[in-house]
Design a protein around this motif. Structure first.
Motif, PDB file in Angstrom:
ATOM      1  N   HIS A  62       6.467   1.053  17.982  1.00 26.67           N
ATOM      2  CA  HIS A  62       5.838   1.016  16.667  1.00 26.67           C
ATOM      3  C   HIS A  62       4.594   1.892  16.627  1.00 26.67           C
ATOM      4  O   HIS A  62       4.038   2.252  17.674  1.00 26.67           O
ATOM      5  N   VAL A  63       4.161   2.165  15.412  1.00 25.81           N
ATOM      6  CA  VAL A  63       2.946   2.962  15.220  1.00 25.81           C
ATOM      7  C   VAL A  63       2.080   2.288  14.160  1.00 25.81           C
ATOM      8  O   VAL A  63       2.588   1.702  13.197  1.00 25.81           O
ATOM      9  N   ALA A  64       0.776   2.330  14.373  1.00 29.30           N
ATOM     10  CA  ALA A  64      -0.189   1.878  13.377  1.00 29.30           C
ATOM     11  C   ALA A  64      -1.087   3.057  13.038  1.00 29.30           C
ATOM     12  O   ALA A  64      -1.233   3.995  13.823  1.00 29.30           O
ATOM     13  N   ILE A  65      -1.687   3.016  11.865  1.00 32.49           N
ATOM     14  CA  ILE A  65      -2.436   4.162  11.366  1.00 32.49           C
ATOM     15  C   ILE A  65      -3.891   4.079  11.808  1.00 32.49           C
ATOM     16  O   ILE A  65      -4.572   3.074  11.566  1.00 32.49           O
ATOM     17  N   LEU A  66      -4.349   5.137  12.457  1.00 30.32           N
ATOM     18  CA  LEU A  66      -5.741   5.248  12.852  1.00 30.32           C
ATOM     19  C   LEU A  66      -6.510   5.831  11.672  1.00 30.32           C
ATOM     20  O   LEU A  66      -6.309   6.987  11.302  1.00 30.32           O
ATOM     21  N   PRO A  67      -7.387   5.044  11.036  1.00 26.32           N
ATOM     22  CA  PRO A  67      -8.036   5.538   9.812  1.00 26.32           C
ATOM     23  C   PRO A  67      -9.035   6.649  10.102  1.00 26.32           C
ATOM     24  O   PRO A  67      -9.870   6.535  10.998  1.00 26.32           O
ATOM     25  N   GLY A  68      -8.959   7.720   9.340  1.00 30.19           N
ATOM     26  CA  GLY A  68      -9.920   8.799   9.490  1.00 30.19           C
ATOM     27  C   GLY A  68     -11.137   8.598   8.614  1.00 30.19           C
ATOM     28  O   GLY A  68     -12.226   9.079   8.914  1.00 30.19           O
ATOM     29  N   ASP A  69     -10.974   7.873   7.518  1.00 33.07           N
ATOM     30  CA  ASP A  69     -12.056   7.606   6.573  1.00 33.07           C
ATOM     31  C   ASP A  69     -11.977   6.141   6.184  1.00 33.07           C
ATOM     32  O   ASP A  69     -11.028   5.712   5.523  1.00 33.07           O
ATOM     33  N   GLN A  70     -12.977   5.359   6.613  1.00 35.58           N
ATOM     34  CA  GLN A  70     -12.949   3.916   6.376  1.00 35.58           C
ATOM     35  C   GLN A  70     -13.007   3.572   4.893  1.00 35.58           C
ATOM     36  O   GLN A  70     -12.671   2.462   4.490  1.00 35.58           O
ATOM     37  N   ARG A  71     -13.430   4.521   4.060  1.00 34.78           N
ATOM     38  CA  ARG A  71     -13.521   4.248   2.628  1.00 34.78           C
ATOM     39  C   ARG A  71     -12.179   4.417   1.934  1.00 34.78           C
ATOM     40  O   ARG A  71     -12.009   3.992   0.798  1.00 34.78           O
ATOM     41  N   ARG A  72     -11.241   5.042   2.613  1.00 29.64           N
ATOM     42  CA  ARG A  72      -9.950   5.361   2.002  1.00 29.64           C
ATOM     43  C   ARG A  72      -8.914   4.305   2.374  1.00 29.64           C
ATOM     44  O   ARG A  72      -8.933   3.762   3.479  1.00 29.64           O
ATOM     45  N   ASN A  73      -8.005   4.019   1.468  1.00 31.22           N
ATOM     46  CA  ASN A  73      -6.925   3.065   1.729  1.00 31.22           C
ATOM     47  C   ASN A  73      -6.123   3.520   2.939  1.00 31.22           C
ATOM     48  O   ASN A  73      -5.797   4.704   3.076  1.00 31.22           O
ATOM     49  N   ILE A  74      -5.794   2.580   3.825  1.00 33.35           N
ATOM     50  CA  ILE A  74      -5.084   2.907   5.058  1.00 33.35           C
ATOM     51  C   ILE A  74      -3.731   3.543   4.778  1.00 33.35           C
ATOM     52  O   ILE A  74      -3.212   4.314   5.595  1.00 33.35           O
ATOM     53  N   LEU A  75      -3.162   3.289   3.600  1.00 34.35           N
ATOM     54  CA  LEU A  75      -1.844   3.826   3.266  1.00 34.35           C
ATOM     55  C   LEU A  75      -1.920   5.167   2.544  1.00 34.35           C
ATOM     56  O   LEU A  75      -0.891   5.663   2.070  1.00 34.35           O
ATOM     57  N   PHE A  76      -3.118   5.764   2.482  1.00 33.53           N
ATOM     58  CA  PHE A  76      -3.241   7.076   1.860  1.00 33.53           C
ATOM     59  C   PHE A  76      -2.361   8.073   2.621  1.00 33.53           C
ATOM     60  O   PHE A  76      -2.435   8.180   3.843  1.00 33.53           O
ATOM     61  N   GLY A  77      -1.535   8.796   1.884  1.00 31.73           N
ATOM     62  CA  GLY A  77      -0.595   9.721   2.516  1.00 31.73           C
ATOM     63  C   GLY A  77       0.813   9.160   2.558  1.00 31.73           C
ATOM     64  O   GLY A  77       1.762   9.893   2.868  1.00 31.73           O
ATOM     65  N   LEU A  78       0.963   7.875   2.255  1.00 31.89           N
ATOM     66  CA  LEU A  78       2.286   7.247   2.193  1.00 31.89           C
ATOM     67  C   LEU A  78       2.621   6.917   0.742  1.00 31.89           C
ATOM     68  O   LEU A  78       1.732   6.606  -0.052  1.00 31.89           O
ATOM     69  N   GLU A  79       3.894   6.962   0.414  1.00 33.67           N
ATOM     70  CA  GLU A  79       4.359   6.581  -0.924  1.00 33.67           C
ATOM     71  C   GLU A  79       5.339   5.424  -0.784  1.00 33.67           C
ATOM     72  O   GLU A  79       6.335   5.532  -0.067  1.00 33.67           O
ATOM     73  N   GLN A  80       5.041   4.299  -1.440  1.00 30.81           N
ATOM     74  CA  GLN A  80       5.954   3.164  -1.357  1.00 30.81           C
ATOM     75  C   GLN A  80       7.225   3.467  -2.144  1.00 30.81           C
ATOM     76  O   GLN A  80       7.183   4.043  -3.221  1.00 30.81           O
ATOM     77  N   THR A  81       8.354   3.076  -1.565  1.00 27.27           N
ATOM     78  CA  THR A  81       9.643   3.338  -2.192  1.00 27.27           C
ATOM     79  C   THR A  81      10.274   2.022  -2.649  1.00 27.27           C
ATOM     80  O   THR A  81       9.765   0.931  -2.367  1.00 27.27           O
ATOM     81  N   SER A  82      11.389   2.142  -3.326  1.00 23.70           N
ATOM     82  CA  SER A  82      12.130   0.948  -3.757  1.00 23.70           C
ATOM     83  C   SER A  82      13.262   0.620  -2.792  1.00 23.70           C
ATOM     84  O   SER A  82      14.079  -0.261  -3.060  1.00 23.70           O
ATOM     85  N   ILE A  83      13.319   1.308  -1.660  1.00 23.90           N
ATOM     86  CA  ILE A  83      14.371   1.058  -0.676  1.00 23.90           C
ATOM     87  C   ILE A  83      14.252  -0.356  -0.134  1.00 23.90           C
ATOM     88  O   ILE A  83      13.143  -0.830   0.169  1.00 23.90           O
ATOM     89  N   ARG A  84      15.375  -1.018   0.000  1.00 22.39           N
ATOM     90  CA  ARG A  84      15.377  -2.415   0.413  1.00 22.39           C
ATOM     91  C   ARG A  84      15.784  -2.548   1.881  1.00 22.39           C
ATOM     92  O   ARG A  84      16.714  -1.890   2.342  1.00 22.39           O
ATOM     93  N   VAL A  85      15.047  -3.390   2.594  1.00 23.22           N
ATOM     94  CA  VAL A  85      15.391  -3.732   3.973  1.00 23.22           C
ATOM     95  C   VAL A  85      16.223  -5.007   3.940  1.00 23.22           C
ATOM     96  O   VAL A  85      15.755  -6.041   3.437  1.00 23.22           O
TER      97      VAL A  85
END
Length: 265
Positions: free
Chosen positions: A206-229
Motif C-alpha cells: 500500500h501507499v499513503a500520501i506524504l503531504p507537501g503542503d499541510q494547508r492543502r487537502n491530502i487528496l489534492f491531485g486525485l479525482e474521486q470516481t463513481s467506480i464501485r468496489v
C-alpha cells in the motif's frame, strides 16, 4: 542502511524518529515504560528484522539513558544486540569503508549504557495536539491519478493509518492504467491485482500520501470516481510506504515501463 547518511547513532531516519517520538511521549505525560512500549509496539513485527531492531533499540536505549529513564529490560536487550555485533553486518555489506567508524559508535554506546545513568530529568508537560483527520472519504472510494506518461491510474482507499498527529488514508494502486478514466472498469473486485511500491529494499502493498503542503487537502491531485468496489480489498497496516503524490505517479509509470508485457488498457 535504513536511509543512513552517516555512521552516527542518529544518522538515519529510523533512529531520529525513535528519539523524537520517545521524548514526545514523555512530554505528553507517559511514564518511561509506557513510552518504551509505545515505541516498540509501533514497530511490531518489523523488530524481527535485525537491521531495524538495532536502529530502534539502540536509539531508544540511548535516549532513555540520557533522560535517566533506561529500564533494566531495555538495557539488557540493547546490550545483547551490541554484544552480538549490532548492525555491523549491514555496514560490511553496504559500506565496508565505514565499518570501523560504525564499530566505534557502537562501542561508545555500549560503554555509555554500562555506566550509571544520569538522574531522571524532569519533563515539561505539553498536552498532545488533536490528530488531524486527513479525509473522511469512505473505505472503498476509488480515485484517479494523472501520470507523467499522460495516462491515468486508479487508487483504491483500503484503510486508515493512525499516526501521532494525523489519521491518514491508505491506498492500493490497481494494476491498471489507460489514456482516460472512461476506459476504467466499472467494478473492482477484491481479487483484482494491485501494484507494489518500493521501500527500504522491500516491497509494500500500500501507499499513503506524504503531504507537501499541510494547508492543502491530502487528496489534492486525485479525482474521486463513481467506480464501485464490489468487496473491500485486502489491507495490511504493516505494509505501507509514504510517498509524495508526484512520486506515486512516477512509480506507477516506472512499473509499467519495467514490465512492458503488463496489460495497459
Amino acid at each position: 542502511m535504513m536511509g543512513a547518511w552517516g555512521t552516527g547513532l542518529y544518522s538515519d531516519d529510523t533512529s531520529c524518529d525513535v528519539r523524537d517520538d520517545y521524548v514526545t511521549h514523555l512530554t505528553q505525560g507517559c511514564a518511561s515504560e509506557e513510552a518504551e512500549q509505545k515505541i516498540l509496539g509501533g514497530y511490531g513485527p518489523l523488530l524481527a528484522q535485525p537491521e531495524i531492531a538495532c536502529c530502534v533499540y539502540f536509539a531508544l536505549a540511548d535516549t532513555a539513558w540520557k533522560y535517566g529513564r533506561l529500564s533494566a529490560s531495555l538495557k539488557a536487550k540493547a546490550l545483547s544486540l551490541l554484544q552480538s555485533g549490532g548492525d555491523v553486518f549491514v555496514w560490511k555489506r553496504d559500506a565496508p569503508t565505514n565499518v570501523a567508524a560504525r564499530i566505534k559508535v557502537l562501542k561508545a554506546l555500549e560503554a555509555r549504557l554500562n555506566r550509571i545513568q544520569p538522574t531522571e530529568l524532569p519533563m515539561q508537560l505539553t498536552p498532545p495536539k488533536p490528530q488531524k483527520v486527513r479525509t473522511t472519504a469512505p473505505i472503498g472510494s476509488v480515485f484517479s491519478l494523472s501520470l507523467p506518461s499522460g495516462n491515468v491510474a486508479l487508487l483504491i482507499l483500503v484503510g486508515y493509518k493512525e499516526l501521532a498527529e494525523s489519521i491518514d488514508p491508505v491506498f492500493s494502486a490497481l494494476s491498471w492504467r489507460a489514456a482516460s478514466v472512461d476506459a476504467a472498469p466499472r467494478h473492482i473486485a477484491a481479487t483484482d491485482p494491485t501494484l507494489p511500491f518500493n521501500a527500504f529494499r522491500k516491497q509494500c502493498a500500500h501507499v499513503a500520501i506524504l503531504p507537501g503542503d499541510q494547508r492543502r487537502n491530502i487528496l489534492f491531485g486525485l479525482e474521486q470516481t463513481s467506480i464501485r468496489v464490489e468487496a473491500l480489498l485486502p489491507y495490511n497496516p504493516e505494509s505501507i510506504v509514504w510517498l509524495a503524490i508526484g512520486r506515486i505517479a512516477r512509480e506507477i509509470d516506472a512499473f509499467y515501463h519495467n514490465h512492458a508485457s503488463s496489460p495497459t488498457r
